[in-house]
Write a protein that holds these residues in place. Structure first.
Motif, PDB file in Angstrom:
ATOM      1  N   LYS A  85       0.835  -1.191   0.000  1.00  0.00           N
ATOM      2  CA  LYS A  85       0.000   0.000   0.000  1.00  0.00           C
ATOM      3  C   LYS A  85       0.876   1.249   0.000  1.00  0.00           C
ATOM      4  O   LYS A  85       1.977   1.259   0.530  1.00  0.00           O
ATOM      5  N   ARG A  86       0.344   2.292  -0.625  1.00  0.00           N
ATOM      6  CA  ARG A  86       1.080   3.555  -0.636  1.00  0.00           C
ATOM      7  C   ARG A  86       1.158   4.117   0.781  1.00  0.00           C
ATOM      8  O   ARG A  86       0.194   4.028   1.544  1.00  0.00           O
ATOM      9  N   PRO A  87       2.289   4.706   1.111  1.00  0.00           N
ATOM     10  CA  PRO A  87       2.384   5.293   2.453  1.00  0.00           C
ATOM     11  C   PRO A  87       1.391   6.440   2.602  1.00  0.00           C
ATOM     12  O   PRO A  87       1.174   7.221   1.685  1.00  0.00           O
ATOM     13  N   THR A  88       0.788   6.522   3.759  1.00  0.00           N
ATOM     14  CA  THR A  88      -0.177   7.576   4.040  1.00  0.00           C
ATOM     15  C   THR A  88       0.565   8.884   4.263  1.00  0.00           C
ATOM     16  O   THR A  88       1.459   8.963   5.123  1.00  0.00           O
ATOM     17  N   LEU A  89       0.205   9.911   3.510  1.00  0.00           N
ATOM     18  CA  LEU A  89       0.856  11.206   3.644  1.00  0.00           C
ATOM     19  C   LEU A  89       0.283  11.962   4.826  1.00  0.00           C
ATOM     20  O   LEU A  89      -0.900  11.810   5.150  1.00  0.00           O
ATOM     21  N   PRO A  90       1.095  12.783   5.475  1.00  0.00           N
ATOM     22  CA  PRO A  90       0.565  13.608   6.575  1.00  0.00           C
ATOM     23  C   PRO A  90      -0.541  14.533   6.065  1.00  0.00           C
ATOM     24  O   PRO A  90      -0.546  14.947   4.909  1.00  0.00           O
ATOM     25  N   ALA A  91      -1.487  14.815   6.924  1.00  0.00           N
ATOM     26  CA  ALA A  91      -2.580  15.714   6.560  1.00  0.00           C
ATOM     27  C   ALA A  91      -2.027  17.093   6.205  1.00  0.00           C
ATOM     28  O   ALA A  91      -1.029  17.548   6.784  1.00  0.00           O
ATOM     29  N   VAL A  92      -2.669  17.745   5.244  1.00  0.00           N
ATOM     30  CA  VAL A  92      -2.195  19.058   4.793  1.00  0.00           C
ATOM     31  C   VAL A  92      -2.145  20.050   5.946  1.00  0.00           C
ATOM     32  O   VAL A  92      -1.225  20.875   6.047  1.00  0.00           O
ATOM     33  N   GLU A  93      -3.129  19.961   6.838  1.00  0.00           N
ATOM     34  CA  GLU A  93      -3.189  20.946   7.934  1.00  0.00           C
ATOM     35  C   GLU A  93      -2.073  20.776   8.950  1.00  0.00           C
ATOM     36  O   GLU A  93      -1.949  21.596   9.871  1.00  0.00           O
ATOM     37  N   THR A  94      -1.246  19.740   8.806  1.00  0.00           N
ATOM     38  CA  THR A  94      -0.124  19.540   9.730  1.00  0.00           C
ATOM     39  C   THR A  94       1.212  19.979   9.121  1.00  0.00           C
ATOM     40  O   THR A  94       2.233  19.932   9.824  1.00  0.00           O
ATOM     41  N   LEU A  95       1.222  20.405   7.872  1.00  0.00           N
ATOM     42  CA  LEU A  95       2.470  20.702   7.179  1.00  0.00           C
ATOM     43  C   LEU A  95       2.974  22.106   7.498  1.00  0.00           C
ATOM     44  O   LEU A  95       2.188  23.045   7.661  1.00  0.00           O
ATOM     45  N   ASP A  96       4.306  22.224   7.541  1.00  0.00           N
ATOM     46  CA  ASP A  96       4.893  23.559   7.643  1.00  0.00           C
ATOM     47  C   ASP A  96       5.131  24.102   6.242  1.00  0.00           C
ATOM     48  O   ASP A  96       4.748  23.479   5.242  1.00  0.00           O
ATOM     49  N   ASP A 102       7.796  24.481   4.294  1.00  0.00           N
ATOM     50  CA  ASP A 102       8.617  23.695   3.378  1.00  0.00           C
ATOM     51  C   ASP A 102       7.907  22.417   2.948  1.00  0.00           C
ATOM     52  O   ASP A 102       7.932  22.051   1.755  1.00  0.00           O
ATOM     53  N   ALA A 103       7.273  21.742   3.894  1.00  0.00           N
ATOM     54  CA  ALA A 103       6.564  20.508   3.550  1.00  0.00           C
ATOM     55  C   ALA A 103       5.368  20.804   2.652  1.00  0.00           C
ATOM     56  O   ALA A 103       5.069  20.031   1.733  1.00  0.00           O
ATOM     57  N   LEU A 104       4.703  21.919   2.888  1.00  0.00           N
ATOM     58  CA  LEU A 104       3.565  22.299   2.051  1.00  0.00           C
ATOM     59  C   LEU A 104       4.024  22.641   0.642  1.00  0.00           C
ATOM     60  O   LEU A 104       3.373  22.257  -0.351  1.00  0.00           O
ATOM     61  N   THR A 105       5.143  23.327   0.523  1.00  0.00           N
ATOM     62  CA  THR A 105       5.694  23.648  -0.798  1.00  0.00           C
ATOM     63  C   THR A 105       6.017  22.376  -1.576  1.00  0.00           C
ATOM     64  O   THR A 105       5.707  22.257  -2.773  1.00  0.00           O
ATOM     65  N   PRO A 148      -7.418  22.933   0.013  1.00  0.00           N
ATOM     66  CA  PRO A 148      -6.678  22.696   1.269  1.00  0.00           C
ATOM     67  C   PRO A 148      -5.320  23.381   1.311  1.00  0.00           C
ATOM     68  O   PRO A 148      -4.859  23.776   2.391  1.00  0.00           O
ATOM     69  N   TYR A 149      -4.681  23.537   0.160  1.00  0.00           N
ATOM     70  CA  TYR A 149      -3.372  24.199   0.136  1.00  0.00           C
ATOM     71  C   TYR A 149      -3.509  25.677   0.481  1.00  0.00           C
ATOM     72  O   TYR A 149      -2.710  26.217   1.259  1.00  0.00           O
ATOM     73  N   LEU A 150      -4.505  26.340  -0.103  1.00  0.00           N
ATOM     74  CA  LEU A 150      -4.700  27.756   0.205  1.00  0.00           C
ATOM     75  C   LEU A 150      -5.096  27.943   1.669  1.00  0.00           C
ATOM     76  O   LEU A 150      -4.619  28.871   2.340  1.00  0.00           O
ATOM     77  N   LYS A 151      -5.951  27.052   2.173  1.00  0.00           N
ATOM     78  CA  LYS A 151      -6.333  27.150   3.580  1.00  0.00           C
ATOM     79  C   LYS A 151      -5.119  27.021   4.485  1.00  0.00           C
ATOM     80  O   LYS A 151      -5.002  27.721   5.498  1.00  0.00           O
ATOM     81  N   ARG A 152      -4.215  26.100   4.139  1.00  0.00           N
ATOM     82  CA  ARG A 152      -3.027  25.920   4.961  1.00  0.00           C
ATOM     83  C   ARG A 152      -2.117  27.133   4.865  1.00  0.00           C
ATOM     84  O   ARG A 152      -1.487  27.529   5.855  1.00  0.00           O
ATOM     85  N   GLN A 153      -2.017  27.728   3.694  1.00  0.00           N
ATOM     86  CA  GLN A 153      -1.221  28.955   3.558  1.00  0.00           C
ATOM     87  C   GLN A 153      -1.775  30.061   4.453  1.00  0.00           C
ATOM     88  O   GLN A 153      -1.018  30.790   5.090  1.00  0.00           O
TER      89      GLN A 153
END
Length: 358
Positions: free
Chosen positions: A154-165, A167-170, A266-271
């Motif tokens: 199975k593909r590794p589960t990626l961290p939720a977008v709302e947890t990224l800093d 650099d990780a979000l970029t 979700p990306y804009l919300k995290r920004q």
């Protein structure tokens, strides 16, 4: 040589035809057409019926008819039921007509009994099946039973977008493939500016130059935006962050589709969550409708303070539109004045935790 057998032998199908119960049918057809040679072959198969495994016993093999009987087809369901019953109750028998060994491999043992004879793929009757090669047999059965699906990595589960800093979000945006826009993009356009800015400017989607350079608002529209910022005592990169609703360019600069907006939201919300701006200026009809979740016109959205993720929002025209409609520049200036007044009001009502632009 009779033509039916010649054709089957040409394609290598004659042994399969004869070993899967076709002897009686061939005899019936031959009797109708006067095909004596084919009838003799069918009778020979019937004579050697004792050598055949249960699932290969031809229908009505005991007596090969001299003439075709119309009722032979109607008896097929009963014959199939009998053969299926014998197949499940009797172990496979090795013979010249079928090279399958009497003892199947551990991988296939028990699995073959799960299928009726008519459902066993023809290529599983070929040489090599059940010869003790467990890996090969497992590969064959994984196609039939799809057994490999349960064991597939199975593909590794990626961290939720709302947890990224930042650099990780970029990095997540740069590798995003959630919608079809990833297929034709040159690169993603994440955003640019001061990551501690009070002002967040949001456009619609990257254009051709933005797609090539990876930065929002370049070209003539970008120059006009820089002039508007200077008139508002602001500067790109200093207390200002610029982003778009979409991070990839839509083909032909068309309006983004609903699934594309949903993928990027979700990306804009995290920004916004990372930036914590004090005011958001939304430029363009599509950006305003997407962020505010409305179908209202930009004319009706201007002149009022809205809200997104708890942050005041001011709606104005997109710089690219103003390049084509010069009279609306005065209206845009009014919007920027409202944004400045809103920003100052927020700064007065909340404790200062960031440098405030003059």
């Amino acid at each position: 040589m009779p033509w039916p057998k010649a054709i089957l032998e040409e394609f290598g199908l004659w042994p399969v035809w004869m070993s899967h119960g076709a002897a009686a049918a061939a005899a019936a057809v031959s009797a109708e057409q006067g095909d004596v040679a084919t009838l003799e072959v069918a009778q020979a198969v019937a004579a050697n019926a004792d050598d055949l495994p249960p699932w290969d016993v031809p229908a009505s093999v005991e007596t090969v008819p001299a003439v075709a009987r119309p009722a032979a087809r109607t008896a097929a369901p009963e014959v199939s039921a009998r053969v299926a019953s014998e197949y499940r109750e009797s172990p496979p028998v090795a013979c010249a007509a079928n090279p399958r060994p009497a003892t199947p491999s551990p991988v296939t043992a028990g699995k073959a009994n799960d299928l009726p004879p008519d459902d066993i793929p023809m290529w599983l009757d070929s040489e090599g099946y059940g010869d003790g090669d467990a890996a090969a047999d497992a590969a064959l059965w994984s196609i039939v039973r799809d057994d490999s699906a349960a064991d597939a990595p199975k593909r590794p589960t990626l961290p939720a977008v709302e947890t990224l800093d930042w650099d990780a979000l970029t990095e997540r945006v740069a590798n995003c493939r959630l919608c079809g826009l990833c297929e034709k993009r040159t690169q993603t356009v994440f955003g640019v500016g001061d990551r501690e800015a009070d002002w967040l400017l949001v456009g619609e989607a990257p254009g051709q130059q933005e797609d090539l350079q990876g930065e929002p608002f370049v070209g003539q529209a970008g120059k006009l935006l820089d002039n508007m910022l200077r008139a508002s005592a602001l500067k790109r990169g200093e207390n200002v962050y610029i982003a778009n609703v979409l991070k990839c360019r839509p083909p032909g600069n068309r309006d983004p589709e609903a699934d594309e907006v949903a993928s990027c939201e979700p990306y804009l919300k995290r920004q916004v969550a990372l930036l914590k701006p004090r005011v958001i200026v939304v430029m363009g009809r599509f950006a305003a409708q997407s962020i505010l979740r409305t179908q209202a016109s930009i004319a009706s959205l201007r002149g009022r303070v809205h809200e997104y993720e708890g942050v005041p929002v001011i709606v104005t025209y997109h710089p690219a539109y103003l390049l084509r409609s010069l009279p609306d520049k005065a209206k845009a200036w009014t919007d920027w004045c409202l944004a400045r007044a809103t920003y100052e009001a927020v700064c007065e009502s909340t404790p200062a935790n960031k440098p405030i632009a003059n």
